[in-house]
Design an enzyme around this catalytic site. Structure first.
Site, mmCIF file in Angstrom:
data_model
loop_
_atom_site.group_PDB
_atom_site.id
_atom_site.type_symbol
_atom_site.label_atom_id
_atom_site.label_comp_id
_atom_site.label_asym_id
_atom_site.label_seq_id
_atom_site.Cartn_x
_atom_site.Cartn_y
_atom_site.Cartn_z
ATOM 1 N N TYR A 165 -7.614 3.163 7.163
ATOM 2 C CA TYR A 165 -6.925 3.294 5.871
ATOM 3 C C TYR A 165 -6.895 4.744 5.373
ATOM 4 O O TYR A 165 -5.812 5.261 5.077
ATOM 5 C CB TYR A 165 -7.585 2.362 4.854
ATOM 6 C CG TYR A 165 -6.971 2.407 3.479
ATOM 7 C CD1 TYR A 165 -5.820 1.690 3.179
ATOM 8 C CD2 TYR A 165 -7.536 3.166 2.465
ATOM 9 C CE1 TYR A 165 -5.259 1.724 1.911
ATOM 10 C CE2 TYR A 165 -6.987 3.207 1.201
ATOM 11 C CZ TYR A 165 -5.849 2.485 0.916
ATOM 12 O OH TYR A 165 -5.294 2.539 -0.337
ATOM 13 N N LYS A 169 -3.474 7.243 4.857
ATOM 14 C CA LYS A 169 -3.043 7.805 3.568
ATOM 15 C C LYS A 169 -2.965 9.339 3.633
ATOM 16 O O LYS A 169 -2.181 9.948 2.922
ATOM 17 C CB LYS A 169 -3.974 7.341 2.446
ATOM 18 C CG LYS A 169 -3.881 5.833 2.158
ATOM 19 C CD LYS A 169 -2.496 5.418 1.643
ATOM 20 C CE LYS A 169 -2.452 3.965 1.232
ATOM 21 N NZ LYS A 169 -1.134 3.537 0.712
HETATM 22 N N1 LIG Z 1 -6.237 -0.933 -5.326
HETATM 23 C C1 LIG Z 1 -6.670 0.309 -5.161
HETATM 24 O O1 LIG Z 1 -7.791 0.660 -5.553
HETATM 25 C C2 LIG Z 1 -5.773 1.329 -4.528
HETATM 26 C C3 LIG Z 1 -6.206 2.665 -4.528
HETATM 27 C C4 LIG Z 1 -5.396 3.618 -3.959
HETATM 28 C C5 LIG Z 1 -4.190 3.259 -3.398
HETATM 29 N N2 LIG Z 1 -3.795 1.951 -3.403
HETATM 30 C C6 LIG Z 1 -2.506 1.627 -2.803
HETATM 31 O O2 LIG Z 1 -1.722 0.895 -3.728
HETATM 32 C C7 LIG Z 1 -0.753 0.124 -3.016
HETATM 33 C C8 LIG Z 1 -0.747 -1.294 -3.558
HETATM 34 O O3 LIG Z 1 -2.000 -1.877 -3.279
HETATM 35 P P1 LIG Z 1 -2.717 -2.934 -4.223
HETATM 36 O O4 LIG Z 1 -4.056 -2.392 -4.538
HETATM 37 O O5 LIG Z 1 -1.810 -3.357 -5.315
HETATM 38 O O6 LIG Z 1 -2.960 -4.112 -3.149
HETATM 39 P P2 LIG Z 1 -2.459 -5.619 -3.060
HETATM 40 O O7 LIG Z 1 -2.660 -6.320 -4.352
HETATM 41 O O8 LIG Z 1 -3.103 -6.141 -1.828
HETATM 42 O O9 LIG Z 1 -0.877 -5.478 -2.847
HETATM 43 C C9 LIG Z 1 -0.360 -4.986 -1.645
HETATM 44 C C10 LIG Z 1 1.098 -5.369 -1.588
HETATM 45 O O10 LIG Z 1 1.667 -4.840 -0.396
HETATM 46 C C11 LIG Z 1 2.350 -5.908 0.249
HETATM 47 N N3 LIG Z 1 2.490 -5.686 1.679
HETATM 48 C C12 LIG Z 1 1.532 -5.510 2.614
HETATM 49 N N4 LIG Z 1 2.088 -5.357 3.815
HETATM 50 C C13 LIG Z 1 3.433 -5.450 3.635
HETATM 51 C C14 LIG Z 1 4.541 -5.355 4.496
HETATM 52 N N5 LIG Z 1 4.410 -5.176 5.824
HETATM 53 N N6 LIG Z 1 5.791 -5.447 3.959
HETATM 54 C C15 LIG Z 1 5.951 -5.632 2.646
HETATM 55 N N7 LIG Z 1 4.942 -5.751 1.777
HETATM 56 C C16 LIG Z 1 3.689 -5.648 2.282
HETATM 57 C C17 LIG Z 1 1.541 -7.143 -0.074
HETATM 58 O O11 LIG Z 1 2.281 -8.325 0.189
HETATM 59 P P3 LIG Z 1 1.569 -9.757 0.464
HETATM 60 O O12 LIG Z 1 1.242 -10.341 -0.886
HETATM 61 O O13 LIG Z 1 2.614 -10.510 1.215
HETATM 62 O O14 LIG Z 1 0.324 -9.475 1.270
HETATM 63 C C18 LIG Z 1 1.313 -6.885 -1.558
HETATM 64 O O15 LIG Z 1 2.462 -7.208 -2.301
HETATM 65 C C19 LIG Z 1 -1.143 0.224 -1.536
HETATM 66 O O16 LIG Z 1 -0.334 1.181 -0.899
HETATM 67 C C20 LIG Z 1 -2.586 0.718 -1.593
HETATM 68 O O17 LIG Z 1 -2.952 1.413 -0.440
HETATM 69 C C21 LIG Z 1 -4.564 0.984 -3.957
#
Ligand SMILES: NC(=O)c1ccc[n+]([C@@H]2O[C@H](COP(=O)([O-])OP(=O)(O)OC[C@H]3O[C@@H](n4cnc5c(N)ncnc54)[C@H](OP(=O)(O)O)[C@@H]3O)[C@@H](O)[C@H]2O)c1
Length: 246
Positions: A165, A169
């Site tokens: 991961y 990034k």
């Molecule tokens: N949460 C944190 O602390 C954090 C920190 C830094 C960065 N981020 C980034 O923020 C972004 C959103 O993450 P989140 O925390 O909101 O996580 P999340 O709740 O797990 O949401 C991830 C989303 O991405 C979708 N997804 C995954 N693979 C996909 C694909 N191949 N095609 C289309 N959609 C796909 C998932 O769909 P499904 O529901 O179908 O799985 C879900 O809608 C990510 O890029 C993550 O790396 C998060």
């Protein structure tokens, strides 16, 4: 004037969903990119009950046929795209161990979505973004992608030493800089947002920030005015919009 059109990938939940809600609240038409039709339709329906013009777009960022079909659909329905939020992201469980215990399979899995998926969607949507008077691309990064942060012994993130991961990034940040350079001199701005550590499914809700706080960082970059930065990396601090070192 017709409303601005924003596509958010992975918008059925978490930070992507809250980003769609914030952009929709500004009067934008939000296209809810989701790989599950059921979850995507439900998310769009929820936002519609709040008065937001939200529409589901079937989009798995790792499926080139679906990416092309989504671009064709957006062209047919709207003729252009104003905002692209590359939010979809994964953290493969198999890639959470020590670097020496990380399989190439886990690396490929992380990169397929977090890096190659972003490139595929961006390239497919760029012709539509070029038709916008003020195109904005926001790549949702992470401070775990910052070499300055993860290499700083005084940072809490120094303790996290997995490979899949974080390095995906870091690569995403390189993607942001490269597109920003290519598109310099056009109205399109390309930036990386750091949501900070937010409680979502990605981390089993262990984050100490809310998804709305994370989405606010994305929103700021998606709604930059013409004087705003391009090729920047910001977010994750108490005060929104703070720069993150690369
Ligand atoms: N949460 C944190 O602390 C954090 C920190 C830094 C960065 N981020 C980034 O923020 C972004 C959103 O993450 P989140 O925390 O909101 O996580 P999340 O709740 O797990 O949401 C991830 C989303 O991405 C979708 N997804 C995954 N693979 C996909 C694909 N191949 N095609 C289309 N959609 C796909 C998932 O769909 P499904 O529901 O179908 O799985 C879900 O809608 C990510 O890029 C993550 O790396 C998060």
């Amino acid at each position: 004037m017709t409303s601005r059109i924003a596509l958010i990938t992975g918008a059925n939940k978490g930070i992507g969903f809250e980003t769609a809600r914030l952009l929709g609240g500004e009067g934008m038409t939000v296209l809810i990119g989701a790989r599950s039709a059921d979850l995507g339709e439900k998310a769009a329906a929820t936002l519609s009950t709040e008065g937001i013009d939200a529409r589901f777009v079937h989009l798995d960022v790792t499926d080139s046929d679906l990416v092309e079909a989504a671009a064709k659909q957006i062209e047919a329905d709207h003729g252009r795209l104003d905002v692209l939020v590359n939010n979809a992201g994964i953290s493969p469980a198999e890639g959470m161990g020590a670097p020496s215990a990380t399989s190439v399979r886990a690396m490929r899995e992380a990169y397929e979505t977090n890096v190659f998926g972003v490139i595929a969607v961006t390239n497919a949507m760029l012709p539509l973004l070029r038709r916008s008077p003020a195109g904005r691309i926001v790549n949702v990064g992470s401070e775990l992608g910052s070499l300055a942060v993860i290499g700083d012994p005084s940072s809490p993130s120094f303790q996290i030493n997995s490979l899949a991961y974080p390095s995906s990034k870091t690569a995403l940040n390189a993607v942001t800089v490269a597109y920003a350079k290519e598109l310099a001199g056009t109205p399109i701005k390309v930036n990386s947002a750091n949501p900070g550590y937010c409680a979502t499914d990605l981390n089993a809700h262990s984050g100490f920030r809310t998804p709305v706080q994370g989405a606010t960082e994305v929103f700021l970059l998606a709604t930059l005015d013409d004087g705003g930065p391009t090729g920047a990396f910001q977010g994750g601090a108490e005060e929104p919009g703070q720069p993150v070192p690369w």
